[in-house]
Write a protein that holds these residues in place. Structure first.
Motif, short mmCIF file in Angstrom:
data_model
loop_
_atom_site.label_atom_id
_atom_site.label_comp_id
_atom_site.label_asym_id
_atom_site.label_seq_id
_atom_site.Cartn_x
_atom_site.Cartn_y
_atom_site.Cartn_z
N LEU A 12 0.78 -1.23 0.00
CA LEU A 12 0.00 0.00 0.00
C LEU A 12 0.82 1.29 0.00
O LEU A 12 2.00 1.24 0.20
CB LEU A 12 -0.87 -0.05 1.24
N PRO A 14 0.67 6.19 0.50
CA PRO A 14 -0.12 7.37 0.82
C PRO A 14 -0.79 7.94 -0.41
O PRO A 14 -0.17 8.04 -1.43
CB PRO A 14 0.88 8.37 1.36
N LYS A 23 -15.53 6.19 -0.64
CA LYS A 23 -15.20 5.49 0.58
C LYS A 23 -16.26 4.44 0.86
O LYS A 23 -17.43 4.76 1.03
CB LYS A 23 -15.08 6.48 1.75
N TYR A 53 -12.52 0.87 3.33
CA TYR A 53 -11.70 0.85 2.13
C TYR A 53 -11.95 2.10 1.30
O TYR A 53 -13.08 2.53 1.14
CB TYR A 53 -12.04 -0.37 1.27
N THR A 54 -10.88 2.67 0.74
CA THR A 54 -11.02 3.78 -0.19
C THR A 54 -10.45 3.37 -1.53
O THR A 54 -9.31 2.93 -1.62
CB THR A 54 -10.28 5.03 0.32
N ARG A 62 -6.79 2.25 -2.53
CA ARG A 62 -5.82 3.30 -2.21
C ARG A 62 -5.53 3.39 -0.72
O ARG A 62 -4.45 3.81 -0.32
CB ARG A 62 -6.34 4.65 -2.72
N SER A 63 -6.49 3.06 0.12
CA SER A 63 -6.23 3.07 1.56
C SER A 63 -7.16 2.08 2.25
O SER A 63 -8.19 1.68 1.71
CB SER A 63 -6.41 4.47 2.15
N TYR A 65 -8.49 1.13 6.36
CA TYR A 65 -8.51 1.45 7.79
C TYR A 65 -9.15 0.30 8.54
O TYR A 65 -10.20 -0.21 8.15
CB TYR A 65 -9.30 2.74 8.02
N THR A 76 -3.88 1.80 9.87
CA THR A 76 -4.17 2.43 8.58
C THR A 76 -3.08 2.06 7.58
O THR A 76 -1.90 2.13 7.89
CB THR A 76 -4.24 3.96 8.71
N HIS A 77 -3.52 1.67 6.38
CA HIS A 77 -2.60 1.30 5.30
C HIS A 77 -2.82 2.23 4.11
O HIS A 77 -3.94 2.62 3.83
CB HIS A 77 -2.87 -0.14 4.84
N PHE A 78 -1.74 2.53 3.40
CA PHE A 78 -1.83 3.32 2.17
C PHE A 78 -1.10 2.57 1.05
O PHE A 78 -0.06 1.97 1.27
CB PHE A 78 -1.22 4.71 2.36
N GLU A 90 3.74 -0.01 0.36
CA GLU A 90 2.74 -0.04 1.42
C GLU A 90 3.28 0.73 2.61
O GLU A 90 4.43 0.55 3.01
CB GLU A 90 2.47 -1.48 1.84
#
Length: 283
Positions: A12, A14, A23, A53-54, A62-63, A65, A76-78, A90
């Motif tokens: 993942l 940012p 979202k 999830y985004t 993309r992200s 949570y 939180t992952h990006f 990631e």
């Protein structure tokens, strides 16, 4: 268990939120049904999980949570992608650990060949999150190597396949504790004519203890969806039963021990705050 590519974790990065994103939230609610049989494990208060999830317009994640009981654990992952559309970076922010980032390298065929972990604050190599993958001539992972910060192999997982590319055997060499999860020391798998797993026999090592687990899978004749799994674990045998909505989405699964329900996990699907009764989507 199909080609090992399906086992490789997501990576993942940012991403600045914009109008191209939507979202979507899946809300999980764990319901413990009180029982006096300690063989099944813990019984007690419910545990609430939420996963958000985004996605962008092209449906790329993309992200992500993750939250348990609102404040007890947050993560939180990006995600970041290369020009080929593969996730290559990631970043993970954990409420009780130092932030890290993971880089992924690919070969010419788009297969992950190595992941490298670093501490976000210092760029120093992490002793975890480092893996190397070795493929056979058919593009299937035959070895997965866990490495320390210096590149030394700490754990080696090996896989054998049948003619349908299903994993039929697994082996392990090294320190099983490295994985932080159940490690399959040896595994044998059987499949039906549709390629669906029917029997799984695993010798597992967890917290220094080795045990053998067997799972028998049963499918609905009309829908081909998984109906139930009979699980034989140490001295107990229990059943996991699945319940689906009309559109095929999972509604809940429950565990039954001696014919009594002892646990249930319900999946409520939401899109932009509204119950969509559908899988994650993007607009």
């Amino acid at each position: 268990m199909k080609k090992f590519a399906t086992l490789v974790s997501l990576v993942l990065f940012p991403f600045i939120l914009g109008t191209a994103q939507v979202k979507d939230t899946i809300s999980y609610s764990n319901v413990y049904i009180y029982n006096k049989d300690a063989r099944f494990g813990d019984v007690g208060a419910a545990v609430a999980e939420q996963h958000t999830y985004t996605l962008d317009k092209s449906r790329k994640l993309r992200s992500f949570y993750y939250c348990v009981n609102k404040n007890s654990l947050k993560e939180t992952h990006f995600f970041s992608y290369n020009n080929s559309g593969n996730m290559y970076k990631e970043i993970i922010y954990n409420s009780d650990k130092k932030a890290i980032y993971i880089l992924k390298d690919y070969d010419a065929n788009g297969n992950v060949v190595e992941t490298k972990g670093y501490f976000l604050e210092t760029d120093a190599r992490s002793d975890s999150n480092n893996r190397r993958y070795v493929y056979d001539s058919k593009g299937r992972v035959k070895e997965e190597l866990y490495l320390d910060a210096s590149g030394k192999v700490k754990l080696q997982l090996r896989y054998k396949y049948n003619s349908s590319n299903d994993v039929v055997k697994t082996k392990i060499k090294g320190d099983a504790r490295i994985s932080e999860k159940d490690i399959v020391i040896k595994g044998k798998y059987s499949y039906n004519s549709s390629g669906k797993k029917t029997i799984e026999i695993l010798k597992v090592k967890y917290n220094g203890e080795s045990t053998t687990k067997q799972r028998d899978y049963f499918y609905n004749d009309k829908t081909a969806l998984l109906d139930s799994v009979v699980i034989k674990d140490k001295d107990i045998t229990y059943t996991k039963k699945m319940k689906y909505r009309d559109n095929g989405d999972i509604h809940y699964f429950a565990y039954f021990l001696d014919g009594k329900k002892v646990y249930q996990k319900t999946f409520n699907w939401f899109t932009n705050g509204k119950d969509s009764r559908s899988r994650i989507i993007s607009r």
